[in-house]
Structure formats: C-alpha cells, structure tokens
Enzyme design. Structure first.
Site, PDB file in Angstrom:
ATOM      1  N   LYS A 266       0.810  -1.233  -0.050  1.00 32.05           N
ATOM      2  CA  LYS A 266      -0.095   0.006  -0.057  1.00 32.05           C
ATOM      3  C   LYS A 266       0.757   1.320  -0.037  1.00 32.05           C
ATOM      4  O   LYS A 266       2.092   1.271   0.646  1.00 32.05           O
ATOM      5  CB  LYS A 266      -0.860   0.098   1.326  1.00 32.05           C
ATOM      6  CG  LYS A 266      -1.880  -1.209   1.085  1.00 32.05           C
ATOM      7  CD  LYS A 266      -3.047  -0.881   0.216  1.00 32.05           C
ATOM      8  CE  LYS A 266      -3.898  -2.049   0.044  1.00 32.05           C
ATOM      9  NZ  LYS A 266      -3.475  -3.474  -0.643  1.00 32.05           N
ATOM     10  N   ASP A 267       0.301   2.457  -0.403  1.00 33.81           N
ATOM     11  CA  ASP A 267       0.883   3.673  -0.499  1.00 33.81           C
ATOM     12  C   ASP A 267       1.380   4.091   0.792  1.00 33.81           C
ATOM     13  O   ASP A 267       0.791   3.963   1.766  1.00 33.81           O
ATOM     14  CB  ASP A 267       0.176   4.833  -1.145  1.00 33.81           C
ATOM     15  CG  ASP A 267      -0.323   4.126  -2.614  1.00 33.81           C
ATOM     16  OD1 ASP A 267      -1.191   3.454  -2.731  1.00 33.81           O
ATOM     17  OD2 ASP A 267      -0.043   4.993  -3.534  1.00 33.81           O
ATOM     18  N   LYS A 268       2.463   5.146   0.836  1.00 31.54           N
ATOM     19  CA  LYS A 268       2.903   5.648   1.812  1.00 31.54           C
ATOM     20  C   LYS A 268       2.162   6.883   2.284  1.00 31.54           C
ATOM     21  O   LYS A 268       1.448   7.068   3.275  1.00 31.54           O
ATOM     22  CB  LYS A 268       4.386   5.826   1.900  1.00 31.54           C
ATOM     23  CG  LYS A 268       4.824   6.724   3.162  1.00 31.54           C
ATOM     24  CD  LYS A 268       6.249   7.114   3.317  1.00 31.54           C
ATOM     25  CE  LYS A 268       6.548   8.013   4.460  1.00 31.54           C
ATOM     26  NZ  LYS A 268       7.887   8.516   4.381  1.00 31.54           N
TER      27      LYS A 268
END
Length: 697
Positions: A337-339
């Site tokens: 998942k994105d930061k």
C-alpha cells in the site's frame, strides 16, 4: 499530475492510449486526500466491521452499483472513516455454499440425476441471475452434452457452446462461473468481453474413462470450490497400474493446483487396495506440513485490518513486530500500500493471540496506526489474495493544460469518461520502485538476479543528496564499510537498515556475509526487489508493444482467453494469436497480455518477444533462470494485461466560494477540486489510472 518530481521524470517515457486533452491538478496534497481500502476475495471492503456482514443469497440484485455506499464528504478537510451501515453485495458469499453443492452429486451419475438435486438448491439463484428462459436453455444444453457423451458417437465435430449473455458486473460473472460449474461439473465456463460462454468439459470426459462418473462429478466440484485444507479421496483401487494412470492424469492436468498421494485403505484386509487422496498444494510458508496425518504444534494466527496514515508499510510492520515481540516475517498481507495516504488492508500475524494484539491498540495510535477486526484464523495471507482496491481521491488546484482554453469542467468530465470507456495502460506505479532518486529498487533487484550480493547491499545503503541522519549514516558506511560504526549513527526507527547492519557487523561485508544480511529481511521484502526489476522491464515492454503495433492485436501476440482472471493465472490460459485470427480481428487489446519475467513464462512470437531477449542480454541476464537458491527466491513469472478499466467510477466537482466553503457541482464556476472514487483490480495502480486521465505529470 503534481505529485512529485521523481514521478514525472521516471514515467515521462510511458505512453497513453486515450486521445483526450486532460487537465492539471495536485494529487496527494495530504494523506487525507488519498484513501485506499482493500477489497477482499469476497468483494468486501476490509474497513468494514466483520460482524456487520449479513449475507442473504435470496436478496440478489441484478446490477449492484458498488461495493459499499459512499459517505458525504467535505472537500476542504476530507477524512474517510468506515461506515457502520454500508451495504454489502450479497452475491459474493455464494462461494461459502460449497458444502451444499458437494452434496448435489454424491449419489447421482447422470445429467438428470445430477441436476435434479442441484436444482432444488440452485435454480432460484440461476433463474434470478439469468432469467427462467435462459436457465431452462442452459439445462437443455447440459442434457444435450451429456446425452451426446452417453451415445455411441461421443465426440463432437466442433465443440458446442452456449452463451449466457453479457454480464457487465464482475461480481455477478464470478458467481455465475462458480454456480454453473458446481451445478454442471461436466461443463466449463469461459469469459469473453463480459460474455460468459458454456462449453463441454473435455477433461471431465477424459477422467470418466479412468474413474466412475460419480467420482468425476465430485472431483470437479471439489476442484472448483477451492476450499483450503480440504481433501478429496477416490474409491479404493487394487490396481497399481490404474492408480498410476489416475495420478498421471491429475498431475498432468491439475498439477499446478493439487498434489496426489496413495495410501493403504485401512478398512480392507484382502488384496491391500489403496486410495488416492488429492489436496490443494500448500503455500510456501506452510513448512513442516508436507505429510498427511502428522501431528504438529498448532500455530496461532491472528487476522486484523490495519489502518495507517502517511506511513510506509514495511516500517509499520517493523514497528508492530517490535511491540508484539515477533519478527517482520511473521506478518503476511495480500498487497503493498501507498505511504502518503490513509490505507486499510488485511493482515495476519502468526504466534500472536488476538488478546495480545488488542493490548497494543492504544500504543500504536501514536504511530498513526489502528488495528481492528481482530480475530483468530487458521492460516496466513499470501500476496495477491485480494480482489482489488477501492480509492477515494481528492485532486486539488484544478486547471487547464497549458494553451488549452476550453471549459475546465467539460475537460475533466471528458477525461473521466474516456478512461472509463477505453481504460488505461496497466503500468506498474511509482511505489513499485521506491522513492530514491539515486537508486531505485529495480536496480537492487537486478543485482540480486546477477548474484552480486555485495553490490546489492551497497545499492541498498546508497545515500541521497541530503544531510539528514539516515543519509549521513549511509554515506559513512560507503566511505568506511564500518557496519558497527554505521549502526551507532543509524536512527532507531530505521528498523530494516539496522537489522541489515547488525548482520553485516556479525558476518562481515563478504559475499556470504551479505547473503546472511539479506536474510535479515523477510522473504516478502527480498522478493520485492526482484519484482521491482521485472516490473520495470514490463513497463518498458508495454510501451514498446504499443509503439510498435498500437492497439490492434497482431500475429504472435499473447492473449488471455479467460476474462475473469487476475494477474497470476496458468500458462494454459494464454494463447498465441495466429495470422488468421489477426485477419479476423478475433481479439481486442484488452485481452492482450505481456509476460512478467520469470522461469515459467513464454514470450510473444513477434518483435516484442525479441525485444525481451535483447533487454535480458543488455542487463546480463541471458542465462538467468530467475531462481536464487542462496536467498531462497524463486520467480516463476506471470502475465499482465496491457489495458485495464477502473470500475464503479463516481465523482464530484466542487469549488471554494469567497467564504471558503465548498459548493457542489451545480455551478457555472470553474471547479477547484475533484473528488473521484473507483475500484481497481489487484496489482493495478490508481496513480497510473490518474496519469492517463489527467495527461499531466
């Protein structure tokens, strides 16, 4: 797209397939503007409380609009929270009825017998999805197929087909595929541009030459149900040669899914017959469970939903591991998942009880993390074990492209509708390659594939051109190769770097020492770097393919003949386009796939295939087998569709008035913000979809 400069530089060579003008805007102004919610294999948003889910098959609706209701949003300060009253598509839990379907054929061995009992349980479902007329025609088609097989002339001059029509909703297609195969195991279903086509299952017919029809029916129901930890047993068989023939057939046709073994039948004393037992192949992380009947200590697995904000996933896992007294490799997950986002994802941690995880809930909130939906489960997660992701995104500071004076609102709507209808090039997104300016993760992966272990370590510890403590420590290491001294400089929160340095201090900066250093990372992180290299090559291959042939399907292209598959599907579903098929325009660009590098893939039989070979030669991987035994890494490869579509798109245009309030889309003024929501399949990237939409990066 004004996300960051690195994104624009790194992806400036990638192409588009839509010809709309696009627009400009700012993505990820804050984590609140980019919310990612994982969609599990049953089609449910993981931020929803588990005990709220109620499944009622009788309430099937023909065209569900979305996975969940949307909530009202304030575009000035968008914070997405899970709702307690979200609706769930009741279709998705049909798969839980596997046991009911298994009973349908236990004592039936003809089409009339097999369907009679199944109809009692399934006719309402099939009728509600297909309509009574189509359902009756399907039953007649099944009878015709079975009747033909039971006749003396049991071969077809050409394989008959029966179309169930176009089913636009992907959830409904998945349910129909399973329902038809469970009801009629001697039939198979194939997806063609949202159309479901039913055909005779020739593998079923072949198995009937080896075992009874009753056994064949039950076996194919077992196979389609895909129930974990389940087994299927054929009737006792005294003939070793016959058992060998059955083993050979099952391994040849389904060896990638199941494994078989013969055991003595304890209920028999004369002739010592054996039974063949089939089970689904176990995951790589299930070490020590290779033998049937072995007694082992029960491992505790706890599942939960992780919510994190502006936090890198591996950093979050490392922090949780420290607090729980386990190691990062004890955590499993379905996807990265994105930061810079608020993300919700399913996770499983082993050797930790639900009570222990609940104990640290308050403590981890300080790290911008929350855990909920905590419960005991029987196994870990695996990468790709999800249906996709739901995105709620706010794009701010909207404006026209340079030298474009058209109505901005019309430009935005045009862009959204264009991508909705034509799709986007399914590139791997920037998070696949890390944020480093000097060294990207794909470079580390290439070094590992070439078994350059020391070089890979140095690439990992290459500093950026900043003077923060982390990069100062990395710079010191490259200058001195002093792992102990670097460890004293490396901040405590850099868990991965510190684990690596501790290993290097113990084993030294040698080839063997660096191998030990890589083992300080969990398997999922080691393989991540290999995947990064494969992903970079795939992106370049997709651009080359589109630049060379455009959107037409040509001879030698690879196409997937089954629409309803994810990224990881067997090579048997990949077909090489012939010259005749090219002339007949049999396939569309949406069916074209390209291989992601590995040891078990084939290349296109045209210029694109030669391009792959040239790239491998360029990177010194001509002889690479994509197996790194020293790091316990095997990369079989897979296939990825060139073009994908966002699903369930909804959007709202808004502008800020003089008082700073947000008005909706019913205004003639130019919008300043766009709230857009959509779903993407697993391994698709929202940033890539937005790039195609905005035509600005």
């Amino acid at each position: 797209m004004e996300e960051d400069t690195d994104y624009r530089i790194r992806f400036s060579s990638l192409c588009f397939i839509n010809d709309h003008v696009g627009f400009q805007g700012t993505v990820k102004t804050s984590p609140n503007d980019f919310v990612v919610i994982e969609i599990d294999e049953q089609g449910q948003l993981v931020n929803r409380a588990i005990d709220e889910t109620v499944y009622k098959v009788s309430e099937i609706q023909p065209e569900p609009n979305n996975f969940a209701k949307k909530q009202k949003l304030n575009l000035q300060n968008v914070i997405f929270q899970p709702e307690s009253n979200q609706e769930v598509n009741p279709l998705t839990e049909f798969f839980e009825g596997d046991q009911n379907h298994r009973s349908c054929s236990e004592k039936q061995d003809t089409v009339n017998g097999a369907t009679a009992k199944c109809e009692e349980e399934n006719i309402d479902l099939l009728s509600s999805l297909l309509g009574e007329k189509t359902s009756e025609l399907l039953n007649q088609f099944a009878c015709d197929v079975k009747g033909k097989w039971n006749s003396k002339t049991d071969t077809f001059e050409s394989s008959p087909e029966f179309s169930l029509g176009r089913i636009l909703d992907r959830n409904q297609r998945a349910i129909l595929h399973s329902a038809v195969r469970q009801t009629f195991p001697f039939l198979i279903t194939v997806g063609k541009n949202s159309e479901i086509v039913v055909r005779p299952n020739l593998e079923y017919k072949e198995l009937c030459h080896l075992v009874s029809e009753e056994e064949a029916l039950d076996f194919f129901k077992y196979l389609d149900a895909k129930k974990e930890n389940s087994r299927f047993t054929f009737k006792p068989d005294r003939s070793k040669d016959h058992r060998k023939a059955v083993h050979h057939f099952l391994n040849k046709k389904f060896g990638n899914l199941v494994e078989t073994k013969s055991f003595p039948e304890q209920n028999y004393s004369v002739g010592n017959p054996n039974v063949i037992t089939v089970r689904f192949r176990e995951k790589a992380h299930k070490h020590g469970k290779r033998h049937f009947g072995c007694q082992e200590k029960q491992i505790v697995y706890t599942a939960f939903t992780l919510r994190k904000e502006n936090l890198e996933m591996f950093e979050a896992i490392s922090f949780l591991a420290i607090k729980l007294g386990v190691i990062p490799s004890d955590f499993s997950y379905a996807g990265l998942k994105d930061k810079k986002a608020i993300t919700y994802q399913a996770m499983v941690v082993r050797k930790v009880t639900p009570e222990r995880l609940k104990d640290i809930e308050k403590e981890i909130e300080k790290k911008r993390m929350n855990v909920f939906n905590i419960r005991s489960v029987s196994d870990s997660l695996r990468l790709g074990q999800l249906r996709g992701n739901h995105f709620d995104i706010v794009i701010r500071n909207l404006k026209n492209q340079i030298h474009d004076s058209a109505n901005l609102r019309e430009r935005i709507v045009e862009a959204i509708e264009s991508v909705k209808n034509k799709g986007f090039v399914n590139y791997y997104g920037p998070q696949r390659f890390g944020k480093g300016r000097k060294v990207q993760t794909d470079q580390i992966g290439l070094a590992l594939l070439k078994s350059e272990m020391v070089n890979a370590i140095k690439l990992f510890l290459t500093p950026e051109d900043t003077d923060d403590p982390v990069n100062k420590a990395k710079r010191y290491f490259l200058q001195t190769e002093d792992a102990k001294g670097t460890l004293s400089l490396m901040p405590e929160f850099k868990v991965r770097e510190r684990a690596l340095l501790e290993s290097l201090h113990r084993f030294g900066l040698t080839e063997e020492g660096c191998i030990q250093g890589w083992f300080s990372f969990p398997h999922s992180m080691r393989i991540f770097y290999i995947h990064a290299y494969s992903s970079k090559v795939w992106n370049e291959a997709a651009s080359y393919r589109l630049a060379t042939y455009g959107c037409r399907v040509v001879e030698g292209d690879l196409v997937c003949v089954d629409e309803d598959v994810g990224e990881h599907f067997p090579g048997s579903k990949v077909h090489v386009v012939t010259k005749e098929e090219e002339s007949a325009n049999k396939y569309t660009i949406h069916q074209v796939v390209l291989p992601v590098l590995g040891y078990n893939i084939q290349y296109p039989k045209n210029k694109v295939g030669q391009w792959y070979r040239d790239i491998l030669s360029r990177d010194g991987l001509q002889a690479c087998r994509f197996k790194i035994p020293t790091l316990k890494l095997n990369v079989p490869g897979c296939y990825r569709q060139i073009v994908k579509h966002p699903q369930h798109i909804s959007y709202q245009l808004a502008h800020h008035n003089a008082e700073g309030d947000v008005d909706g889309s019913h205004t003639s003024e130019a919008p300043s913000s766009l709230l857009i929501s959509f779903d993407l399949d697993a391994s698709c990237y929202a940033t890539v979809c937005l790039r195609e939409m905005m035509k600005h990066f």
